[in-house]
Write an enzyme that holds these catalytic residues in place. Structure first.
Site, PDB file in Angstrom:
ATOM      1  N   ASP A 317       0.870  -1.158   0.000  1.00 52.66           N
ATOM      2  CA  ASP A 317       0.000   0.000   0.000  1.00 52.66           C
ATOM      3  C   ASP A 317       0.919   1.224   0.000  1.00 52.66           C
ATOM      4  O   ASP A 317       2.082   1.114   0.345  1.00 52.66           O
ATOM      5  CB  ASP A 317      -0.859  -0.082   1.260  1.00 52.66           C
ATOM      6  CG  ASP A 317      -1.463   1.238   1.652  1.00 52.66           C
ATOM      7  OD1 ASP A 317      -2.226   1.772   0.842  1.00 52.66           O
ATOM      8  OD2 ASP A 317      -1.155   1.720   2.755  1.00 52.66           O
ATOM      9  N   THR A 319       0.144   4.986   1.101  1.00 50.63           N
ATOM     10  CA  THR A 319       0.106   5.883   2.247  1.00 50.63           C
ATOM     11  C   THR A 319       0.244   5.110   3.557  1.00 50.63           C
ATOM     12  O   THR A 319      -0.543   4.226   3.840  1.00 50.63           O
ATOM     13  CB  THR A 319      -1.219   6.667   2.257  1.00 50.63           C
ATOM     14  OG1 THR A 319      -1.516   7.033   0.918  1.00 50.63           O
ATOM     15  CG2 THR A 319      -1.117   7.893   3.134  1.00 50.63           C
ATOM     16  N   ASP A 511      -1.540  -0.692   5.979  1.00 48.76           N
ATOM     17  CA  ASP A 511      -1.649  -0.066   7.296  1.00 48.76           C
ATOM     18  C   ASP A 511      -3.054   0.393   7.619  1.00 48.76           C
ATOM     19  O   ASP A 511      -3.370   0.621   8.772  1.00 48.76           O
ATOM     20  CB  ASP A 511      -0.729   1.154   7.351  1.00 48.76           C
ATOM     21  CG  ASP A 511      -1.265   2.283   6.500  1.00 48.76           C
ATOM     22  OD1 ASP A 511      -1.590   2.033   5.324  1.00 48.76           O
ATOM     23  OD2 ASP A 511      -1.394   3.409   7.007  1.00 48.76           O
TER      24      ASP A 511
HETATM   25  P1  ADP Z   1      -3.750   4.413   0.381  1.00 50.85           P
HETATM   26  O1  ADP Z   1      -4.380   3.285  -0.359  1.00 50.85           O
HETATM   27  O2  ADP Z   1      -2.598   5.000  -0.403  1.00 50.85           O
HETATM   28  O3  ADP Z   1      -3.348   4.055   1.761  1.00 50.85           O
HETATM   29  P2  ADP Z   1      -6.347   5.513   1.082  1.00 50.85           P
HETATM   30  O4  ADP Z   1      -7.104   4.448   0.380  1.00 50.85           O
HETATM   31  O5  ADP Z   1      -6.346   5.508   2.570  1.00 50.85           O
HETATM   32  O6  ADP Z   1      -4.835   5.591   0.512  1.00 50.85           O
HETATM   33  O7  ADP Z   1      -6.921   6.887   0.614  1.00 50.85           O
HETATM   34  C1  ADP Z   1      -7.079   7.163  -0.761  1.00 50.85           C
HETATM   35  C2  ADP Z   1      -7.459   8.598  -0.978  1.00 50.85           C
HETATM   36  O8  ADP Z   1      -8.764   8.831  -0.441  1.00 50.85           O
HETATM   37  C3  ADP Z   1      -6.562   9.552  -0.264  1.00 50.85           C
HETATM   38  O9  ADP Z   1      -5.425   9.864  -1.013  1.00 50.85           O
HETATM   39  C4  ADP Z   1      -7.483  10.750  -0.067  1.00 50.85           C
HETATM   40  O10 ADP Z   1      -7.512  11.506  -1.250  1.00 50.85           O
HETATM   41  C5  ADP Z   1      -8.828  10.123   0.121  1.00 50.85           C
HETATM   42  N1  ADP Z   1      -9.160  10.020   1.544  1.00 50.85           N
HETATM   43  C6  ADP Z   1      -9.246   8.902   2.268  1.00 50.85           C
HETATM   44  N2  ADP Z   1      -9.568   9.168   3.534  1.00 50.85           N
HETATM   45  C7  ADP Z   1      -9.664  10.509   3.633  1.00 50.85           C
HETATM   46  C8  ADP Z   1      -9.965  11.425   4.692  1.00 50.85           C
HETATM   47  N3  ADP Z   1     -10.217  11.019   5.936  1.00 50.85           N
HETATM   48  N4  ADP Z   1      -9.975  12.732   4.403  1.00 50.85           N
HETATM   49  C9  ADP Z   1      -9.730  13.159   3.171  1.00 50.85           C
HETATM   50  N5  ADP Z   1      -9.428  12.360   2.136  1.00 50.85           N
HETATM   51  C10 ADP Z   1      -9.407  11.052   2.354  1.00 50.85           C
HETATM   52 MG    MG Z   2      -2.621   3.183   3.677  1.00 53.36          MG
END
Ligand code: ADP
Ligand code: MG
Length: 645
Positions: A317, A319, A511
């Site tokens: 993943d 972030t 995570d």
């Molecule tokens: P990753 O898969 O890289 O860990 P996430 O799936 O957690 O990322 O999040 C994907 C996208 O969704 C983020 O880059 C953001 O744009 C949006 N996002 C997710 N959760 C939030 C939040 N609590 N506030 C604002 N944007 C969010």
């Molecule tokens: Mg993540």
């Protein structure tokens, strides 16, 4: 020399009593050999008596095996001993008994060494703690500390509970938990872990967990569970050990039919052993899980260790996994007629309840600029998309473009972020308020970890919920083989399933809440210790230190463990096969056969102990590359995370 069951229940203490029968048998053998004992009317009274006495435990175990209809080594040895006595070779019988008893003691010691690895871990937790209460400081039992209690940690002391620093400043050696050899700085608000060593400063911590509830307690539990759970390979090992004994007995019967030579027949029975795989396999698995635990990787069972050794694809993943997940808001772009304060304040209002890294970045920015947040209600979170809340009757949305577009909010007026930056968009009612640009920092070890994975021949894949542009920038820096962006939690799951459908063995490292479904479905789910509880619950392996290099090393430990088990398998088959053939053709006498049996089994048992943590040294044994890999990152913002799990 039975199956692993007995070993699992053996006491870990060395019993001097066990040496009695061995000494008796040994002395009797010596006297017989030197002919210091007269035969009474042609009858070898001494060796026969000593054999019968010495082999009592062997006979008893053999009888138990017969009653349980199990084929064990004691049973085949009983056959050999009785046969040797029957043909008047009392000395041979005596020496066989001597070898069998000796091997059992040595084996018991080896297994005890495995057990010791755990008791040693348990001993790392201090038994007492100094608690600060109303009446000043008092020393209590570490078990009696309650969550919320303030515990005082003296310089140089071992920390008895998990907690958060409320006063003081110090450096803590966390090698026991994360394998990290450099002491980590601890200041107000940082977390400390039971079992780690406080260096120079004094600390006061508010207890968040005691005993089994601590990160360290979980390590101990994982090792214990691993000891009890049977990995599939262990079942195969036990079954194979049983077959080998049958095979030896059948070969013996065959030998007798053809050669009519009772000595060769006895040698055939004696030479074949399978303890190296029956008892060696659990030892190897225990050692590997213990070793992984020292690296800060909690493997939740032998099965996952086995799967880890076969992993050929690693999905990461973005972030929070390859980045620290402690992003910063680096630029604010309000739409026409909206102030920067209003934009940040509105976003923060909607994010107050969110645990997502993006939310933390926004809240931090708001508090830095002393921007007020309003009280909102009806918070909802769509993993992988964003959050929604209602304030003063109006709906606020904060999330990615797809999230806002889904709710008919026009987003085209907002310019996309430059390469290397993420964005979140903010809307109120039906109106777009603007965008926030966010920078996260790549974990410095991520590049090195991925290049090592590739060198190990693994396919690396980056799956993220973030936008495509930033995903590709990161993918390029990391040199992963494949990247997919804008994935919802169910998309991640579907893609992991697709990879497994292609016959791949997939480790998924994540995570977040959004990774949990994929973590459950992947062959092995791996959670970052810095991640959410949901991710850690869903995963089969938890990286307490959130260090990807440690994950790579854990993969290597799993592979080594697998290799050891396979060496024992093939080695046993080889020794038994060659031994049986030699014995059948009369090249081995019963004594030599007994020696080969015992020596080869011990060699395989020792091979299995290779991964067991050695001595009392706390430093992890797997060498580790330097972490400060230079990163040519266009991303700004310091790596603010204190690198604690
Ligand atoms: P990753 O898969 O890289 O860990 P996430 O799936 O957690 O990322 O999040 C994907 C996208 O969704 C983020 O880059 C953001 O744009 C949006 N996002 C997710 N959760 C939030 C939040 N609590 N506030 C604002 N944007 C969010
Ligand atoms: Mg993540």
């Amino acid at each position: 020399m039975t199956g692993a069951d007995e070993h699992a229940h053996q006491s870990s203490r060395f019993e001097w009593r066990e040496l009695g029968p061995i000494a008796l048998v040994g002395v009797a053998a010596l006297l017989t050999w030197l002919r210091l004992w007269p035969t009474v009317a042609g009858f070898d009274a001494l060796p026969v008596a000593a054999t019968l006495l010495g082999s009592y435990p062997i006979f008893r175990a053999a009888l138990a095996a017969v009653l349980e209809r199990r084929m064990t080594m004691e049973l085949s040895m009983t056959v050999a001993i009785v046969a040797a006595l029957a043909i008047g070779e009392a000395f041979t019988a005596l020496v066989i008994v001597f070898f069998v008893l000796g091997a059992e003691v040595l084996e018991g010691l080896t297994v005890a060494k495995g057990r010791h690895a755990i008791s040693y871990l348990v001993d790392l937790l201090p038994r007492t703690a100094i608690v600060r209460g109303l009446g000043g400081e008092r020393e209590t039992d570490a078990e009696a500390v309650a969550v919320g209690d303030i515990v005082v940690i003296k310089p140089g002391g071992r920390i008895p509970v998990d907690g958060t620093v409320v006063a003081g400043h110090s450096f803590v050696d966390q090698a026991t938990i994360t394998g990290e050899s450099m002491p980590i700085e601890k200041t107000l608000g940082t977390s400390v872990f039971a079992g780690t060593i406080n260096h120079s400063g004094a600390l006061e911590i508010r207890t968040t967990g005691i005993g089994r509830e601590t990160a360290f307690g979980k390590i101990i539990e994982a090792v214990e569970r691993a000891e009890q759970s049977r990995a599939p390979i262990q079942k195969i090992a036990d079954r194979l050990a049983g077959y080998l004994v049958y095979f030896a007995l059948a070969s013996a019967a065959f030998t007798f039919l053809i050669t009519r030579d009772i000595r060769s027949t006895i040698s055939v029975v004696i030479v074949a052993g399978a303890c190296g795989i029956a008892a060696g396999t659990p030892l190897a698995i225990l050692g590997a899980i213990g070793r992984a635990a020292r690296l800060g990787a909690i493997v939740k069972g032998g099965l996952y260790l086995e799967l880890l050794s076969r992993v050929d694809t690693v999905v990461l993943d973005k972030t929070g996994t390859v980045t620290f997940g402690t992003p910063e808001v680096v630029a604010v772009f309000p739409c026409a007629g909206v102030s920067a304060e209003e934009l940040v304040g509105t976003a923060a209002t909607a994010e107050t309840r969110s645990e997502h890294p993006v939310a933390k970045a926004i809240l931090k920015r708001a508090s830095e600029q002393s921007i007020n947040t309003e009280t909102a209600e009806a918070f909802t979170y769509t993993p992988g998309r964003g959050v929604r809340a209602v304030q003063a009757g109006e709906e606020i949305r904060v999330g990615n473009r797809a999230f806002l577009a889904q709710h008919q909010i026009e987003t085209s007026t907002c310019a996309p972020p430059p390469p290397g930056l993420s964005e979140v968009l903010v809307s109120r009612g039906c109106r777009l308020l603007g965008s926030l640009q966010i920078a996260d920092v790549l974990r410095p070890e991520a590049i090195e970890a991925i290049s090592r994975l590739r060198r190990m021949g693994l396919r690396t894949v980056l799956f993220t919920g973030d936008a495509s542009a930033i995903a590709h920038t990161v993918a390029e820096q990391l040199q992963v083989d494949q990247v997919a962006a804008e994935l919802l939690p169910e998309d991640k799951l579907a893609r992991v399933n697709a990879l497994m459908g292609d016959g791949r063995v997939v480790a998924m490292v994540g995570d977040g809440v959004n990774d949990a479904p994929a973590l459950v479905e992947a062959s092995v789910g791996v959670a970052m210790g810095s991640g959410t509880d949901v991710a850690m619950e869903s995963a089969d392996v938890v990286l307490l230190g959130s260090d990807l290099l440690r994950f790579v090393e854990t993969l290597q430990v799993a592979r080594t463990c697998h290799r050891i088990i396979m060496q024992n398998f093939t080695g046993t088959l080889l020794v038994d096969g060659v031994g049986i053939a030699l014995a059948a053709f009369g090249y081995l006498n019963p004594l030599l056969a007994a020696f080969i049996h015992v020596a080869s089994e011990l060699a395989f048992m020792l091979n299995s102990t290779r991964l067991l943590p050695r001595g009392s040294s706390l430093t992890p044994v797997v060498a580790r590359a330097s972490k400060g890999t230079a990163v040519s990152s266009p991303w700004v913002g310091p790596a603010t995370e204190s690198r604690s799990p």
